[in-house]
Design an enzyme around this catalytic site. Sequence first.
Site, PDB file in Angstrom:
ATOM      1  N   HIS A  42      49.281   0.510  29.219  1.00  0.00           N
ATOM      2  CA  HIS A  42      49.097   0.778  27.782  1.00  0.00           C
ATOM      3  C   HIS A  42      50.234   1.714  27.354  1.00  0.00           C
ATOM      4  O   HIS A  42      50.728   2.509  28.158  1.00  0.00           O
ATOM      5  CB  HIS A  42      47.738   1.475  27.627  1.00  0.00           C
ATOM      6  CG  HIS A  42      47.264   1.672  26.224  1.00  0.00           C
ATOM      7  ND1 HIS A  42      47.722   2.688  25.428  1.00  0.00           N
ATOM      8  CD2 HIS A  42      46.343   1.000  25.480  1.00  0.00           C
ATOM      9  CE1 HIS A  42      47.101   2.639  24.260  1.00  0.00           C
ATOM     10  NE2 HIS A  42      46.261   1.618  24.264  1.00  0.00           N
ATOM     11  N   ASP A  95      44.885   5.986  35.015  1.00  0.00           N
ATOM     12  CA  ASP A  95      44.394   5.834  33.650  1.00  0.00           C
ATOM     13  C   ASP A  95      43.102   5.023  33.737  1.00  0.00           C
ATOM     14  O   ASP A  95      43.128   3.805  33.905  1.00  0.00           O
ATOM     15  CB  ASP A  95      45.471   5.120  32.819  1.00  0.00           C
ATOM     16  CG  ASP A  95      44.964   4.699  31.446  1.00  0.00           C
ATOM     17  OD1 ASP A  95      43.762   4.850  31.174  1.00  0.00           O
ATOM     18  OD2 ASP A  95      45.784   4.192  30.654  1.00  0.00           O
ATOM     19  N   GLN A 153      39.790   1.963  30.906  1.00  0.00           N
ATOM     20  CA  GLN A 153      39.044   0.697  30.915  1.00  0.00           C
ATOM     21  C   GLN A 153      38.158   0.544  32.146  1.00  0.00           C
ATOM     22  O   GLN A 153      37.562  -0.515  32.337  1.00  0.00           O
ATOM     23  CB  GLN A 153      40.018  -0.488  30.831  1.00  0.00           C
ATOM     24  CG  GLN A 153      40.799  -0.542  29.548  1.00  0.00           C
ATOM     25  CD  GLN A 153      39.901  -0.573  28.306  1.00  0.00           C
ATOM     26  OE1 GLN A 153      38.727  -0.922  28.368  1.00  0.00           O
ATOM     27  NE2 GLN A 153      40.466  -0.182  27.182  1.00  0.00           N
ATOM     28  N   LYS A 177      35.078   4.837  24.680  1.00  0.00           N
ATOM     29  CA  LYS A 177      35.050   3.562  25.402  1.00  0.00           C
ATOM     30  C   LYS A 177      33.897   3.529  26.410  1.00  0.00           C
ATOM     31  O   LYS A 177      33.805   2.622  27.229  1.00  0.00           O
ATOM     32  CB  LYS A 177      36.379   3.349  26.134  1.00  0.00           C
ATOM     33  CG  LYS A 177      37.581   3.172  25.197  1.00  0.00           C
ATOM     34  CD  LYS A 177      38.827   2.904  25.985  1.00  0.00           C
ATOM     35  CE  LYS A 177      40.098   3.085  25.174  1.00  0.00           C
ATOM     36  NZ  LYS A 177      40.327   2.033  24.185  1.00  0.00           N
ATOM     37  N   CYS A 196      48.726  -2.603  22.282  1.00  0.00           N
ATOM     38  CA  CYS A 196      49.458  -1.416  22.781  1.00  0.00           C
ATOM     39  C   CYS A 196      50.029  -1.678  24.174  1.00  0.00           C
ATOM     40  O   CYS A 196      49.987  -0.783  25.032  1.00  0.00           O
ATOM     41  CB  CYS A 196      48.572  -0.177  22.797  1.00  0.00           C
ATOM     42  SG  CYS A 196      48.028   0.315  21.175  1.00  0.00           S
TER      43      CYS A 196
HETATM   44  N1  PLP Z   1      44.896   3.443  28.431  1.00  0.00           N
HETATM   45  C1  PLP Z   1      44.259   2.266  28.358  1.00  0.00           C
HETATM   46  C2  PLP Z   1      44.261   1.369  29.547  1.00  0.00           C
HETATM   47  C3  PLP Z   1      43.607   1.890  27.193  1.00  0.00           C
HETATM   48  O1  PLP Z   1      42.978   0.714  27.116  1.00  0.00           O
HETATM   49  C4  PLP Z   1      43.624   2.772  26.087  1.00  0.00           C
HETATM   50  C5  PLP Z   1      42.994   2.387  24.817  1.00  0.00           C
HETATM   51  O2  PLP Z   1      42.732   1.240  24.541  1.00  0.00           O
HETATM   52  C6  PLP Z   1      44.279   3.999  26.208  1.00  0.00           C
HETATM   53  C7  PLP Z   1      44.903   4.292  27.396  1.00  0.00           C
HETATM   54  C8  PLP Z   1      44.315   4.987  25.096  1.00  0.00           C
HETATM   55  O3  PLP Z   1      43.038   5.480  24.855  1.00  0.00           O
HETATM   56  P1  PLP Z   1      42.762   6.459  23.634  1.00  0.00           P
HETATM   57  O4  PLP Z   1      43.303   5.769  22.419  1.00  0.00           O
HETATM   58  O5  PLP Z   1      41.284   6.601  23.608  1.00  0.00           O
HETATM   59  O6  PLP Z   1      43.470   7.731  23.916  1.00  0.00           O
END
Ligand code: PLP
Length: 405
Positions: A122, A199, A202, A225, A363
């Site tokens: 992401h 990270d 998900q 999430k 993203c």
């Molecule tokens: N990393 C992953 C794999 C994501 O799917 C997301 C959001 O969809 C993020 C990071 C960013 O999360 P946040 O916008 O809650 O900071």
Amino acid sequence: MDYDVEKYRSDYPILCRTVYGKPLVYLDNTASTQTPRMVVDTVTDMYYKHKANVHRGVHALSQEATAMMEATRRRVRDFIGAESEREIIFTRGTTEAINLVAASYGELLSEGDEVILTVMEHHANIVPWQLLRDRKGIVIKVVPMLPDGSLDMDAFRGLLSPRTRVVSVAHVSNVLGTVNPVAEIISLAHEAGAVVLVDGAQAIAHKEVDVRRLDADFYCFSSHKMYGPTGVGVLYGRESLLEKMPPYQGGGEMIAHVAFEHTTYAELPFKFEAGTPDYVGIAALHTAVDYLTGIGVEPISAHEHDLLRYTTERMMEIPRMRIFGTSPDKCAIISFLIGDAHHYDTGMLLDKLGFAVRTGHHCAQPLMQALGVEGVVRASMALYNTRSECEAFVKALHRVASMLG
Ligand code: PLP
């Protein structure tokens, strides 16, 4: 299977609403899950009965709010198997958590040091490292993927070098659904002398996570999430590393003593929590964790896998269907295109039929480039989705496919 999905659905008033006169089928869970009544109740309760700024007050309300916030810290510690609550830092979300590590741990890196990312990250796990590259002259290396959307682990082994300092990788891809072999990645990275940030945005609501069993150095996720409120996230960091890292932001709460000549910093975890935290959201995150563990992450995962298997098989019967991400170990995230139809057109037609899916690059523009597409449609399942919703979704896809010719 002893999984009462209808009972769980009744926890979510929003699932009863209609859009364009059609029953809502919410399949945008990767972006944000919906919030059960009890989590909203905690937010309301906090505003009605306990609201006062934390950590600074002698009065009863402030002490109650502080106790609730710190109870969440201990709950999260236990939930992810951390050793100490000193290792649990509250952030605004996954994005802020990764920025914190890239900025603060990044201060310990030098020009030429290497950070390994993967092609499926992401933007939240790409751009903070690019900012560090601009500042420090670090080198970013990228692990490619295999045709089924799993990581090319041979390539990963080849990228590790004596200059590798950090490996930063998604536990689960937000586009492909791929579950990356993070335990193996961590073990290989440690052999090479690097630290690993996972990270977990998900993964956290869909897989059991134990940071000590994984031996992760950093693990982060977002409350919105995982059936929790918006505006809150968690960074787990190994205490010995957090101790060495400089503060990320300066301000109230993160100091021990301030003078114009010299300032000393608070103990962990407060050193990394400048300013007033979202203590209302943090209190409600406690309820979300209780809710999730009350149902059980494993039963939820089994339920979602059942929906994934069924929906994928039925989608494959649709002419010209292209599914991106078919790795054997994947979460209930299905990204697809129907022939050459634009993702936006497909998403818009589905929306008019009551199906909430997401379209675009998600993203993950470098991943889109690797897939050779501009964007995809993504349907993702959560604990409250049903087999009949998935049947209706497949039926709607047949209709959309014929409308798009
Ligand atoms: N990393 C992953 C794999 C994501 O799917 C997301 C959001 O969809 C993020 C990071 C960013 O999360 P946040 O916008 O809650 O900071």
